[in-house]
Design a protein around this motif. Structure first.
Motif, short mmCIF file in Angstrom:
data_model
loop_
_atom_site.label_atom_id
_atom_site.label_comp_id
_atom_site.label_asym_id
_atom_site.label_seq_id
_atom_site.Cartn_x
_atom_site.Cartn_y
_atom_site.Cartn_z
N GLU B 43 -84.13 122.13 107.44
CA GLU B 43 -82.95 121.27 107.46
C GLU B 43 -81.71 122.08 107.81
O GLU B 43 -81.71 123.31 107.75
N SER B 44 -80.64 121.38 108.11
CA SER B 44 -79.37 122.01 108.43
C SER B 44 -78.91 122.90 107.28
O SER B 44 -78.99 122.50 106.12
N GLY B 45 -78.47 124.10 107.62
CA GLY B 45 -77.96 125.00 106.59
C GLY B 45 -79.02 125.84 105.91
O GLY B 45 -78.71 126.63 105.02
N SER B 46 -80.28 125.70 106.33
CA SER B 46 -81.34 126.46 105.65
C SER B 46 -81.35 127.93 106.08
O SER B 46 -82.03 128.74 105.46
N GLY B 47 -80.60 128.27 107.12
CA GLY B 47 -80.49 129.67 107.50
C GLY B 47 -81.25 130.06 108.76
O GLY B 47 -81.45 131.24 109.03
N LYS B 48 -81.63 129.08 109.56
CA LYS B 48 -82.40 129.36 110.78
C LYS B 48 -81.59 130.17 111.78
O LYS B 48 -82.05 131.19 112.29
N SER B 49 -80.38 129.70 112.07
CA SER B 49 -79.56 130.39 113.07
C SER B 49 -79.22 131.80 112.62
O SER B 49 -79.25 132.75 113.42
N LEU B 50 -78.91 131.95 111.35
CA LEU B 50 -78.55 133.29 110.86
C LEU B 50 -79.76 134.22 110.89
O LEU B 50 -79.60 135.42 111.10
N THR B 51 -80.95 133.67 110.68
CA THR B 51 -82.15 134.50 110.81
C THR B 51 -82.27 135.03 112.24
O THR B 51 -82.47 136.23 112.46
N ASP B 179 -82.23 128.86 119.97
CA ASP B 179 -81.65 128.20 118.79
C ASP B 179 -81.31 126.75 119.14
O ASP B 179 -80.26 126.47 119.69
N GLU B 180 -82.21 125.85 118.82
CA GLU B 180 -82.04 124.43 119.12
C GLU B 180 -81.56 124.23 120.56
O GLU B 180 -80.50 123.64 120.79
N PRO B 181 -82.34 124.70 121.52
CA PRO B 181 -81.86 124.69 122.91
C PRO B 181 -81.69 123.29 123.49
O PRO B 181 -81.06 123.14 124.52
N THR B 212 -85.65 124.76 115.45
CA THR B 212 -85.46 123.32 115.60
C THR B 212 -85.46 122.62 114.25
O THR B 212 -85.93 123.17 113.25
N HIS B 213 -84.94 121.39 114.24
CA HIS B 213 -85.08 120.53 113.06
C HIS B 213 -86.39 119.78 113.11
O HIS B 213 -86.79 119.16 112.14
N ASP B 214 -86.98 119.78 114.29
CA ASP B 214 -88.02 118.82 114.61
C ASP B 214 -89.41 119.44 114.48
O ASP B 214 -89.86 120.18 115.35
N1 LIG Z 1 -69.95 132.90 109.41
C1 LIG Z 1 -70.38 132.37 108.26
N2 LIG Z 1 -69.74 132.65 107.11
C2 LIG Z 1 -70.16 132.12 105.93
N3 LIG Z 1 -71.20 131.30 105.81
C3 LIG Z 1 -71.88 130.98 106.92
C4 LIG Z 1 -71.52 131.49 108.21
N4 LIG Z 1 -72.36 131.00 109.12
C5 LIG Z 1 -73.22 130.21 108.44
N5 LIG Z 1 -72.95 130.20 107.11
C6 LIG Z 1 -73.68 129.48 106.08
O1 LIG Z 1 -74.99 129.97 106.03
C7 LIG Z 1 -75.92 128.94 105.85
C8 LIG Z 1 -76.99 128.99 106.90
O2 LIG Z 1 -76.40 128.79 108.16
P1 LIG Z 1 -77.25 128.66 109.50
O3 LIG Z 1 -76.26 128.48 110.60
O4 LIG Z 1 -78.21 129.76 109.62
O5 LIG Z 1 -78.03 127.30 109.25
P2 LIG Z 1 -79.05 126.55 110.22
O6 LIG Z 1 -80.35 126.49 109.52
O7 LIG Z 1 -79.03 127.16 111.56
O8 LIG Z 1 -78.42 125.11 110.25
P3 LIG Z 1 -78.23 124.09 111.47
O9 LIG Z 1 -79.52 123.40 111.60
O10 LIG Z 1 -77.15 123.19 110.98
O11 LIG Z 1 -77.87 124.89 112.65
C9 LIG Z 1 -75.14 127.65 105.84
O12 LIG Z 1 -74.99 127.21 104.52
C10 LIG Z 1 -73.80 128.02 106.42
O13 LIG Z 1 -72.78 127.27 105.81
#
Ligand SMILES: Nc1ncnc2c1ncn2[C@@H]1O[C@H](COP(=O)(O)OP(=O)(O)OP(=O)(O)O)[C@@H](O)[C@H]1O
Ligand code: SF4
Ligand SMILES: [Mg+2]
Lengths: 315, 325
Positions: B43-51, B179-181, B212-214
């Motif tokens: 789900e959104s915010g689970s940390g995929k993009s940051l990974t 990342d969710e292309p 992806t979310h999907d």
């Molecule tokens: N630059 C930042 N500074 C502080 N917190 C951040 C930053 N970027 C992301 N976060 C937080 O880290 C968590 C994970 O973010 P991330 O972008 O990895 O989520 P995601 O799984 O990719 O979500 P989405 O599907 O919405 O893209 C979120 O709670 C977000 O609010």
């Protein structure tokens, strides 16, 4: 592009036409009879002499006729006679305009160099450097030009004698000796302004997603800064610099008076005191024109810097 | 598998938020083999993009990274800045979600495509241009030579994403981070862009981490699926085993909440309760408040990834029978 250019130039012409009517028309509001300036002295003026002056200078013609005569003269580069100085306005201007141009050019160079450098360095370095750069530029913006002028003249002119506290000289060394302090005074408050805008736009670009893309591709940092950060921030930086330089034309009078520089700004102040309408009109028109032309140039260059302004939508 | 191309071990990440550190990734264990496609779902915010960004160390200033990231044997967290640049320019290419924001709007498409080749590979401009024009044609951009001279605002979202893909391929990387292309694109373009990525990948034997979310989309294009919840990978299994053998209650709930096959991008919100952010997670299992199978121990003991079904799951009571939601 040509359409954009056309509308801008048309707008420019309209603004200048309106400004010329307003400037020339303002003389109707001025009290007194200009002819008395020529007669001078405290004696009660001779009515016949006054009448002949009126005839010679067409002072009794209807406004429209006089405006038209003035305008056609101006368009041919002739600003007419100055009654108070008993000289042609052109000659008065010619003697002074290079001082003003040098002063404004010098101040512009200082604004661009110091303002952009300070702003960029602040955004790139961050931390305490950025905090102090911000504080300094905010402070600079708050100081009135005449205060900083007096301060500079006292410290660097009188006490330290690094530069001349007033007067004018010729050539490069003369410009350096006599115009440095006035140019700094003139530039001072604008430096802060340009530095602030530069800092915020560089900062915004640094955080932008397309810069992240460039970083993700391993592009070396200097290239990212040049091609993506500064290039993209250049629009607002250029725009604010243009406004700053255009704004200098308005404040140059204060500095010229304070430092005893014989320029058209100082002439404007003196001519206004002497109710010399032709000179006041000429200088007002020149200042408005340079302000408007500079602004139009800024718009054009800003448009050239951003392809989105000129080209169409997705195809 | 002998040695995976990419391995993340015990990855954790803290970011500075308003002066204090906040945990955004707790525990990510993940591998991507050579040529393998792994779907990272959550789900959104689970940390995929940051990974994905952690893999490139594309993190905000002051970020604290924990654990190990190895790419082709190279320890990424320890590499110096010039090694990191070389790594970014040669080994991995990232495809971002929103091409309109991620491509410089004031430079031409040609500039964007050739920049990496010219500045990091020292390719002569002409050669770089010839190469990217061929790539544009490969990803289905007609009239490539004209597109090279245009600017991003003159291209549709779908075309821009193809440009982004071409730019990624130009670097000849070993791994794509996507990342969710397709999320920013309209539905018909989504399928096309997905097919282009798939084809280009197959032809080159490229590995991919696909975010992806999907869940269904991930299962369709990937070999393996990793499911993330609140900053941790909670299940990792072969794509083929997803429907019948997934063991984590969260994965099962995601599957159950899908609206219907063939309809993409449906909401995952049908799971009761609100997804937790990583920093809100307490002592026990992060999913416990929403889990239909939760027991008392789930609230005190944190599960870690261990073999379950055909893969591994971070659950104290894994099982493949559908939980009663
Ligand atoms: N630059 C930042 N500074 C502080 N917190 C951040 C930053 N970027 C992301 N976060 C937080 O880290 C968590 C994970 O973010 P991330 O972008 O990895 O989520 P995601 O799984 O990719 O979500 P989405 O599907 O919405 O893209 C979120 O709670 C977000 O609010
Ligand atoms: S550990 Fe407990 S609460 Fe967490 S997913 Fe498994 S059963 Fe549910
Ligand atoms: Mg994301």
């Amino acid at each position: 592009m040509s359409r954009f250019l056309l509308t801008r130039v048309a707008g420019l012409v309209i603004i200048l036409a309106v400004a010329s009517v307003a400037i020339y028309g303002s003389m109707l509001l001025a009290p007194g009879d200009p002819a008395t300036l020529l007669v001078g002295g405290g004696k009660p003026p001779n009515p016949e002499l006054i009448a002949s002056i009126h005839r010679e200078y067409h002072l009794d013609d209807p406004f429209a006729v006089r405006y038209w005569r003035w305008l056609t003269g101006v368009l041919q580069g002739d600003f007419g006679p100055s009654l108070a100085y008993r000289d042609s306005v052109n000659h008065l201007l010619a003697e002074r305009i290079s001082n003003t141009l040098t002063l404004v050019g010098y101040a512009s160079a200082i604004i661009l160099l110091v303002g952009i450098t300070l702003g960029t360095a602040g955004a790139l370095r961050g931390g305490r450097f950025e905090t102090s750069a911000t504080a300094i530029s905010a402070g600079a913006m708050a100081v009135p030009t005449f205060v900083i002028g007096a301060l500079l003249a006292y410290v660097f002119g009188v006490r330290l004698s690094w530069f001349a506290p007033s007067g004018s000289g010729s050539g490069i060394s003369g410009a350096f000796r006599y115009l440095t302090l006035p140019a700094v005074a003139l530039a001072f408050s604008w430096i802060g302004y340009v530095a602030q805008i530069t800092r915020t736009s560089v900062r915004a670009e640094l955080r932008s997603e397309h810069v992240e893309t460039a970083d993700s591709r391993g592009i070396p940092r200097p290239g990212v800064i040049r091609r993506h950060v500064l290039r993209n921030a250049s629009g607002p930086i250029f725009a604010v610099s243009g406004i700053a330089i255009a704004g200098l034309t308005a404040t140059t009078a204060v500095v010229e008076k304070a430092f005893g520089i014989s320029g058209i700004g100082a002439l404007l102040v003196d001519a206004a005191a002497k109710q010399d309408l032709a000179t006041v009109q000429a200088i007002s028109l020149i200042m408005v024109a340079s302000f408007v032309v500079l602004n139009t140039l800024v718009d054009l260059v800003t448009a050239l810097l951003d392809p989105r302004v000129l080209k169409g939508r997705p195809s | 598998m002998s040695s995976p191309l990419l391995s993340l071990e015990g990855l954790g990440l803290e970011l500075r938020v308003d002066g204090s550190y906040r945990s955004v990734i707790h525990q990510v264990d993940l591998t991507v083999g050579r040529g393998e496609a792994v779907g990272l779902v959550g789900e959104s915010g689970s940390g995929k993009s940051l990974t994905a960004r952690s893999v490139l160390r594309l993190l905000p200033p002051g970020a604290r990274l924990r654990g190990d990231i190895r790419f082709d044997g190279m320890p990424v967290p320890q590499s110096g800045s010039s090694a990191l640049r070389t790594f970014r320019s040669t080994e991995i290419a990232m495809i971002f979600q929103d091409p309109r924001a991620h491509i410089n709007p004031v430079r031409s498409i040609g500039d964007f495509l050739t920049e990496g080749l010219v500045t990091t590979r020292g390719l002569p401009r002409r050669q770089a241009e010839a190469k990217v024009v061929a790539l544009l044609q490969e990803v289905g951009v007609a009239d490539a030579a004209r597109r090279m001279r245009q600017h991003p605002h003159e291209l549709s979202g779908g075309l821009l994403q193809r440009v982004m893909i071409a730019a990624a391929l130009a670097a000849e990387p070993k791994l794509l981070l996507a990342d969710e292309p397709t999320t920013a694109l309209d539905v018909t373009t989504q399928a096309e862009v997905m097919a282009i990525i798939d084809e280009a990948r197959a032809e080159r034997g490229l590995a991919m981490l696909f975010i992806t979310h999907d869940l269904e989309l991930a299962a369709a294009v990937c070999d393996r699926i990793a499911v993330m919840y609140a900053g941790s990978v909670v299940e990792d299994l072969p794509a083929g085993a997803l429907h019948d053998r997934s063991a984590h209650p969260y994965t099962r709930a995601l599957l159950a909440s899908r609206p219907s096959i063939g309809e993409r991008g449906g909401s995952l919100r049908a799971i009761p309760g609100r997804p937790l952010s990583a920093f809100e997670v307490g002592a026990g299992c992060a999913f416990a408040p929403r889990c239909s199978r939760a027991q008392e121990t789930c609230r005190t003991q944190r599960p870690s990834l261990s073999p379950a079904g055909k893969g591994s799951a971070a659950c104290l009571f894994p099982g493949s029978e559908a939980p009663s939601v």
